[in-house]
Design a protein around this motif. Sequence first.
Motif, mmCIF file in Angstrom:
data_model
loop_
_atom_site.group_PDB
_atom_site.id
_atom_site.type_symbol
_atom_site.label_atom_id
_atom_site.label_comp_id
_atom_site.label_asym_id
_atom_site.label_seq_id
_atom_site.Cartn_x
_atom_site.Cartn_y
_atom_site.Cartn_z
ATOM 1 N N ARG A 1 25.296 29.964 42.134
ATOM 2 C CA ARG A 1 25.614 30.870 43.230
ATOM 3 C C ARG A 1 26.847 30.350 43.964
ATOM 4 O O ARG A 1 27.162 29.160 43.915
ATOM 5 N N ILE A 2 27.522 31.274 44.655
ATOM 6 C CA ILE A 2 28.712 30.949 45.437
ATOM 7 C C ILE A 2 28.477 31.403 46.878
ATOM 8 O O ILE A 2 28.009 32.526 47.106
ATOM 9 N N ALA A 3 28.808 30.523 47.835
ATOM 10 C CA ALA A 3 28.814 30.896 49.250
ATOM 11 C C ALA A 3 30.267 30.987 49.696
ATOM 12 O O ALA A 3 30.988 29.990 49.660
ATOM 13 N N VAL A 4 30.705 32.176 50.082
ATOM 14 C CA VAL A 4 32.086 32.377 50.522
ATOM 15 C C VAL A 4 32.150 32.224 52.035
ATOM 16 O O VAL A 4 31.478 32.946 52.781
ATOM 17 N N PHE A 5 32.974 31.249 52.469
ATOM 18 C CA PHE A 5 33.145 30.953 53.888
ATOM 19 C C PHE A 5 34.423 31.613 54.414
ATOM 20 O O PHE A 5 35.432 31.678 53.719
ATOM 21 N N ASN A 6 34.344 32.055 55.675
ATOM 22 C CA ASN A 6 35.512 32.608 56.352
ATOM 23 C C ASN A 6 35.306 32.462 57.851
ATOM 24 O O ASN A 6 34.277 32.885 58.389
ATOM 25 N N HIS A 7 36.250 31.790 58.528
ATOM 26 C CA HIS A 7 36.171 31.585 59.976
ATOM 27 C C HIS A 7 34.827 30.977 60.395
ATOM 28 O O HIS A 7 34.222 31.412 61.393
ATOM 29 N N GLY A 8 34.351 30.000 59.636
ATOM 30 C CA GLY A 8 33.150 29.278 60.012
ATOM 31 C C GLY A 8 31.844 29.937 59.649
ATOM 32 O O GLY A 8 30.771 29.379 59.904
ATOM 33 N N ARG A 9 31.889 31.099 59.053
ATOM 34 C CA ARG A 9 30.671 31.823 58.674
ATOM 35 C C ARG A 9 30.605 32.039 57.161
ATOM 36 O O ARG A 9 31.634 32.043 56.491
ATOM 37 N N ILE A 10 29.404 32.243 56.663
ATOM 38 C CA ILE A 10 29.220 32.641 55.276
ATOM 39 C C ILE A 10 29.236 34.163 55.214
ATOM 40 O O ILE A 10 28.366 34.819 55.788
ATOM 41 N N PRO B 1 27.860 34.478 40.689
ATOM 42 C CA PRO B 1 29.278 34.816 40.487
ATOM 43 C C PRO B 1 29.525 36.259 40.063
ATOM 44 O O PRO B 1 30.396 36.933 40.636
ATOM 45 N N GLN B 2 28.780 36.759 39.086
ATOM 46 C CA GLN B 2 29.026 38.121 38.601
ATOM 47 C C GLN B 2 28.699 39.153 39.668
ATOM 48 O O GLN B 2 29.416 40.141 39.839
ATOM 49 N N GLU B 3 27.617 38.916 40.411
ATOM 50 C CA GLU B 3 27.247 39.830 41.499
ATOM 51 C C GLU B 3 28.340 39.868 42.554
ATOM 52 O O GLU B 3 28.719 40.930 43.051
ATOM 53 N N MET B 4 28.863 38.682 42.894
ATOM 54 C CA MET B 4 29.900 38.621 43.922
ATOM 55 C C MET B 4 31.187 39.297 43.453
ATOM 56 O O MET B 4 31.861 39.970 44.241
ATOM 57 N N TYR B 5 31.519 39.126 42.186
ATOM 58 C CA TYR B 5 32.753 39.714 41.662
ATOM 59 C C TYR B 5 32.654 41.238 41.612
ATOM 60 O O TYR B 5 33.592 41.941 41.994
ATOM 61 N N LEU B 6 31.531 41.745 41.140
ATOM 62 C CA LEU B 6 31.397 43.188 40.958
ATOM 63 C C LEU B 6 30.988 43.911 42.236
ATOM 64 O O LEU B 6 31.337 45.067 42.438
ATOM 65 N N ARG B 7 30.214 43.222 43.115
ATOM 66 C CA ARG B 7 29.705 43.873 44.319
ATOM 67 C C ARG B 7 29.905 42.980 45.550
ATOM 68 O O ARG B 7 28.935 42.554 46.180
ATOM 69 N N PRO B 8 31.147 42.675 45.889
ATOM 70 C CA PRO B 8 31.387 41.877 47.098
ATOM 71 C C PRO B 8 30.884 42.611 48.336
ATOM 72 O O PRO B 8 30.971 43.832 48.429
ATOM 73 N N ALA B 9 30.373 41.829 49.298
ATOM 74 C CA ALA B 9 29.750 42.427 50.473
ATOM 75 C C ALA B 9 30.754 42.846 51.530
ATOM 76 O O ALA B 9 30.464 43.730 52.345
ATOM 77 N N THR B 10 31.927 42.197 51.553
ATOM 78 C CA THR B 10 32.920 42.484 52.587
ATOM 79 C C THR B 10 34.312 42.592 51.968
ATOM 80 O O THR B 10 34.553 42.152 50.841
ATOM 81 N N VAL C 1 35.658 39.077 51.036
ATOM 82 C CA VAL C 1 35.154 38.545 49.767
ATOM 83 C C VAL C 1 35.836 39.246 48.599
ATOM 84 O O VAL C 1 36.248 38.613 47.619
ATOM 85 N N ALA C 2 35.990 40.548 48.691
ATOM 86 C CA ALA C 2 36.643 41.305 47.618
ATOM 87 C C ALA C 2 38.069 40.843 47.407
ATOM 88 O O ALA C 2 38.551 40.758 46.268
ATOM 89 N N SER C 3 38.769 40.521 48.477
ATOM 90 C CA SER C 3 40.171 40.122 48.364
ATOM 91 C C SER C 3 40.324 38.663 47.967
ATOM 92 O O SER C 3 41.313 38.284 47.341
ATOM 93 N N PHE C 4 39.321 37.813 48.295
ATOM 94 C CA PHE C 4 39.441 36.384 48.015
ATOM 95 C C PHE C 4 38.972 36.032 46.613
ATOM 96 O O PHE C 4 39.462 35.080 46.001
ATOM 97 N N LEU D 1 37.274 50.970 49.182
ATOM 98 C CA LEU D 1 36.921 51.138 47.776
ATOM 99 C C LEU D 1 37.596 50.030 46.974
ATOM 100 O O LEU D 1 38.812 49.847 47.055
ATOM 101 N N LEU D 2 36.798 49.300 46.207
ATOM 102 C CA LEU D 2 37.312 48.223 45.367
ATOM 103 C C LEU D 2 37.396 48.699 43.926
ATOM 104 O O LEU D 2 36.405 49.142 43.343
ATOM 105 N N LEU D 3 38.594 48.582 43.353
ATOM 106 C CA LEU D 3 38.816 48.924 41.951
ATOM 107 C C LEU D 3 39.562 47.762 41.315
ATOM 108 O O LEU D 3 40.761 47.565 41.569
ATOM 109 N N ARG D 4 38.851 46.950 40.533
ATOM 110 C CA ARG D 4 39.464 45.781 39.912
ATOM 111 C C ARG D 4 40.522 46.219 38.891
ATOM 112 O O ARG D 4 40.341 47.218 38.189
ATOM 113 N N PRO D 5 41.637 45.475 38.791
ATOM 114 C CA PRO D 5 42.723 45.889 37.887
ATOM 115 C C PRO D 5 42.294 46.070 36.443
ATOM 116 O O PRO D 5 42.807 46.946 35.744
ATOM 117 N N GLU D 6 41.345 45.242 35.968
ATOM 118 C CA GLU D 6 40.926 45.350 34.565
ATOM 119 C C GLU D 6 39.985 46.517 34.312
ATOM 120 O O GLU D 6 39.704 46.857 33.157
#
Length: 353
Positions: free
Chosen positions: A206-215, A221-230, A233-236, A276-281
């Motif tokens: 699993r991956i915990a993505v931190f930003n400004h002191g928060r998770i 990994p696959q869940e985060m890549y395909l369905r980022p929550a924010t 996360v989608a941009s990072f 809306l997130l649309l991955r280049p591939e």
Amino acid sequence: MPAHPLTLHNVVKRYDNLQPAVDNVSLQIEPGEFVSFLGPSGSGKTTTLMMIAGFQQPTSGDIRLNGRAIDQVPPHARNIGVVFQNYALFPHMSVADNVGFALRMRGVGKTEKARKVGAALEMVGLGQLASRRPAELSGGQQQRVALARALVFEPDLILLDEPLGALDKNMREHMQVELKRIHLELGVTMIYVTHDQTEAMTMSDRIAVFNHGRIEQIAAPQEMYLRPATRFVASFVGDNNLLAATSLGNGQYRVEGWGDLHAGDLALPAGKNVDLLLRPEMIRVAEPGAAHGTLQVEAAVNYGDSVLAIGKLGGKPLRVRIPGPQARGLEAGQQLPLHWQANDIHVIPALHA
């Protein structure tokens, strides 16, 4: 291996009453998991790791390991191994003495210490180099010594703070494979701090993505890549196309300059703002008559196995990754008809919606 998870509950770290470096972080890491803390510099990931290790104290909150609170337990008594980016080896000691130092501090007998040191060095492939000094080793070998030192006393948890950052690309990739092999072989819990999304994606349970002191999100990994929550996360995590849109209801979304799109993974009430997130591939070169739109190609970056086409569609920037055979001859100035599936678009509700 510990029978209980590592838990952080509402952990906060402040310096001089300023904005928290770590802001109300809660998470649970199961025994035997490999979890990466991923985020940009200053996001709070290393500070969180240092509080788990005991090198920094939380301003508030609770940290528990193997069923006991460890907030007030000194670092040497937590049974946690730590691997740093700079290796932190004793230059005047041999490899074997560096690895055995923690055992000596714990009063382990000479025979048992020699057995454990030998086993740890074999685990990291350095059994033949026990008598050398750190200066006689390559960077990758020094990192293996640091890892053996963290493993030798059979810790409940191993913390790794950007341990591969000083290595070249080939050695870094080799060490990623070795770390994952050791993790699987020993079943020890590992927390790995990195700003490198590729490391996190390839190594972690699993991956915990931190930003400004928060998770912002913790997920596989696959869940985060395909369905980022924010949006962050989608941009990072991974290359992306993010489109501001408004929900029309029934899975339809309006994008200025593109018209109305159907997205398959989330239907929101009309009037909600989303990204809306649309991955280049996920975007494909369209067959005649099947295009959703036409990309005005401004640049084509050749990666060998694929080409990244960069341009605009409907006045909006868009990136499209095209497999090599389909991209032959692609260059700036061309027009590229494109197609995608509704299920390839992930809907991220906007925070202000």
